[in-house]
Design a protein around this motif. Structure first.
Motif, PDB file in Angstrom:
ATOM      1  N   THR A 119     117.349 -30.101 -14.869  1.00  0.00           N
ATOM      2  CA  THR A 119     116.573 -29.599 -16.282  1.00  0.00           C
ATOM      3  C   THR A 119     115.468 -29.738 -16.551  1.00  0.00           C
ATOM      4  O   THR A 119     114.687 -29.445 -16.773  1.00  0.00           O
ATOM      5  CB  THR A 119     117.881 -30.401 -17.607  1.00  0.00           C
ATOM      6  N   LEU A 120     114.885 -31.081 -16.148  1.00  0.00           N
ATOM      7  CA  LEU A 120     113.609 -31.779 -16.458  1.00  0.00           C
ATOM      8  C   LEU A 120     112.537 -30.425 -15.739  1.00  0.00           C
ATOM      9  O   LEU A 120     111.002 -30.533 -15.837  1.00  0.00           O
ATOM     10  CB  LEU A 120     113.374 -33.024 -16.445  1.00  0.00           C
ATOM     11  N   SER A 121     113.346 -30.686 -14.279  1.00  0.00           N
ATOM     12  CA  SER A 121     111.645 -28.800 -13.637  1.00  0.00           C
ATOM     13  C   SER A 121     111.856 -27.610 -13.776  1.00  0.00           C
ATOM     14  O   SER A 121     111.721 -27.069 -13.025  1.00  0.00           O
ATOM     15  CB  SER A 121     112.809 -29.796 -11.983  1.00  0.00           C
ATOM     16  N   GLY A 122     113.149 -27.781 -14.580  1.00  0.00           N
ATOM     17  CA  GLY A 122     113.395 -26.199 -15.327  1.00  0.00           C
ATOM     18  C   GLY A 122     113.942 -25.515 -14.311  1.00  0.00           C
ATOM     19  O   GLY A 122     114.040 -24.355 -14.170  1.00  0.00           O
ATOM     20  N   GLN A 123     114.516 -25.976 -13.617  1.00  0.00           N
ATOM     21  CA  GLN A 123     115.503 -25.372 -12.303  1.00  0.00           C
ATOM     22  C   GLN A 123     117.311 -25.385 -12.535  1.00  0.00           C
ATOM     23  O   GLN A 123     117.288 -25.535 -13.905  1.00  0.00           O
ATOM     24  CB  GLN A 123     115.541 -26.221 -10.617  1.00  0.00           C
ATOM     25  N   ALA A 124     117.961 -24.785 -12.294  1.00  0.00           N
ATOM     26  CA  ALA A 124     119.386 -24.607 -12.506  1.00  0.00           C
ATOM     27  C   ALA A 124     120.054 -25.891 -12.280  1.00  0.00           C
ATOM     28  O   ALA A 124     120.001 -26.063 -11.247  1.00  0.00           O
ATOM     29  CB  ALA A 124     119.960 -23.165 -12.650  1.00  0.00           C
ATOM     30  N   PRO A 125     120.781 -26.479 -13.457  1.00  0.00           N
ATOM     31  CA  PRO A 125     121.985 -27.633 -12.527  1.00  0.00           C
ATOM     32  C   PRO A 125     122.671 -27.285 -12.256  1.00  0.00           C
ATOM     33  O   PRO A 125     123.327 -26.350 -12.214  1.00  0.00           O
ATOM     34  CB  PRO A 125     121.685 -28.391 -14.021  1.00  0.00           C
TER      35      PRO A 125
END
Length: 429
Positions: free
Chosen positions: A30-36
């Motif tokens: 989430t913090l890196s902008g990716q799909a968790p």
């Protein structure tokens, strides 16, 4: 976001370390902008969004601004929660101690006022800065079991890496807000916290139940105060001509004369002896009594009183007000979360709304129109001179101003109403 879901509570109860590791992956993605790998719970996702917008550092905690001992003692004395500490202790301390947890009680500013429980856990809490007088707001320390329930206005459990700040990941926290039944004001949070591997799935339900017991105790104490005021009010009103009522300092009636019984009277802020305008009642004379007021109402109907301006202030994260001004003066009333939602929707549509339309916007279900009508009936008790119905709307001759937060994400952050959620997402992400 993916559509994968998992029952975190059950997983954590069986394998807390696996659950913690899974959440670390969710947070990192989430913090890196990716799909968790799985979606964070909505209350956690909303909190993380607030933290990202507010610039909270996820890797460095903040430990500053402790209250002095004198300030801590002053807040304790002024806190309504002091009256129900025995209830909180009886319901939580022994259980928290046995489970290697601690009970924490904060005020509405998320300042830690009391802590009790297992000594070793208290020591670990000190190392985290979770100490007496600490500022545990979301905007200071990120998503947590004290600050997040204050914003969300509902019980919240925060497990391991659901905490926004990484230094809090070894902990699990379950907090429930406590409101004052006399005026609905949020007065603080009761929380049970401890190492994440001691988490129990029933902790949140226990904390919620004890918070409700504390509110029930406050309600019983209030009824006793009203009974004492009534002994003064009845003989006094028997010698009074015209319409009059005796209310406590929160507007709850102890007795009435020359009029039908009423629910709570919305008293203007700063009410004092002399002349005043009461929402829904009109002009009156105010006389002080021990523990309340004698209100002598002027003759004539109290309907629409020449209101010229209405200010709906929704700019704060936890408190919202409506201020009405007119030829006879002005008054301000603090709004409940539900009333803040409804008035926001009415202000957004000057042409008016039906109960079914408001039910769709608030609950996502137009069939709940009866619930909306009941709530708006309560609103009109203090806005009878401002709010019309059929359809529900502000009076055409009233100038209505809405004060919104600078960031739409902070619009009524407790609300799950579909229309509010849509408006909240209007800002940049």
């Amino acid at each position: 976001m993916t559509n994968a879901t998992i029952d975190l509570t059950k997983l954590a109860a069986v394998d807390s370390r696996r659950a913690a590791k899974l959440l670390q992956g969710v947070r990192a993605a989430t913090l890196s902008g990716q799909a968790p790998p799985i979606e964070p719970r909505p209350v956690i996702e909303e909190s993380w969004s607030r933290m990202l917008r507010g610039g909270v550092d996820p890797e460095h905690d903040v430990r500053e601004g402790l209250l002095t001992l004198a300030d801590l003692e002053l807040r304790r004395r002024e806190s309504v929660l002091q009256e129900v500490l025995p209830v909180l202790r009886e319901g939580l301390v022994s259980i928290a101690d046995a489970a290697h947890h601690i009970m924490v009680v904060s005020d509405a500013d998320a300042r830690v006022l009391w802590r009790e429980g297992h000594p070793s856990v208290l020591h670990k809490a000190d190392q985290l800065g979770f100490e007496l007088g600490a500022d545990w707001r979301e905007s200071t320390v990120g998503t947590n079991g004290v600050g997040t329930p204050l914003v969300a206005r509902r019980p919240v459990q925060v497990f391991s890496a659901e905490h926004f700040v990484s230094s809090h990941h070894p902990w699990t926290c379950a907090g429930a807000p406590v409101t004052d039944p006399r005026d609905g004001r949020l007065i603080g949070v009761v929380d049970v916290s401890g190492p994440f591997d001691t988490m129990h799935p029933s902790t949140l339900a226990l904390v919620r139940s004890v918070a409700r017991l504390a509110e029930a105790e406050l309600r019983n104490r209030h009824l006793a105060v009203l009974d004492r005021l009534r002994t003064v009010a009845v003989p006094l009103l028997s010698r009074t001509g015209g319409r009059a009522l005796v209310v406590d300092t929160h507007g709850w009636p102890a007795a009435v004369h020359g009029m039908t019984p009423v629910d709570r009277v919305p008293l203007p802020k700063g009410l004092g002896p002399g002349r005043a305008v009461l929402p829904g009642f009109g002009e009156c004379t105010v006389e002080p009594l021990p523990g309340g007021w004698l209100l002598r109402l002027d003759a004539g109907p109290a309907g629409h009183t020449g209101v010229s301006r209405v200010v709906l202030d929704l700019g704060g994260p936890r408190e919202w007000t409506v201020t009405v001004s007119g030829p006879s003066g002005s008054w301000t009333h603090e709004l409940s979360p539900r009333h803040a939602e409804l008035l926001y929707l009415l202000a957004a549509d000057p042409s008016g709304r039906t109960a079914a339309g408001l039910a769709q916007d608030v609950f996502g279900d137009p069939s709940r129109a009866v619930t909306v009508r009941a709530e708006l009936s309560r609103v009109r008790r203090y806005l009878s001179g401002v709010l019309a119905h059929r359809p529900y709307r502000f009076h055409e001759d009233a100038e209505v101003e809405v004060v919104l937060p600078a960031d739409p994400a902070y619009l009524l952050p407790h609300s799950s109403a579909p229309a509010v959620v849509r408006a909240r997402g209007a800002g940049p992400r």
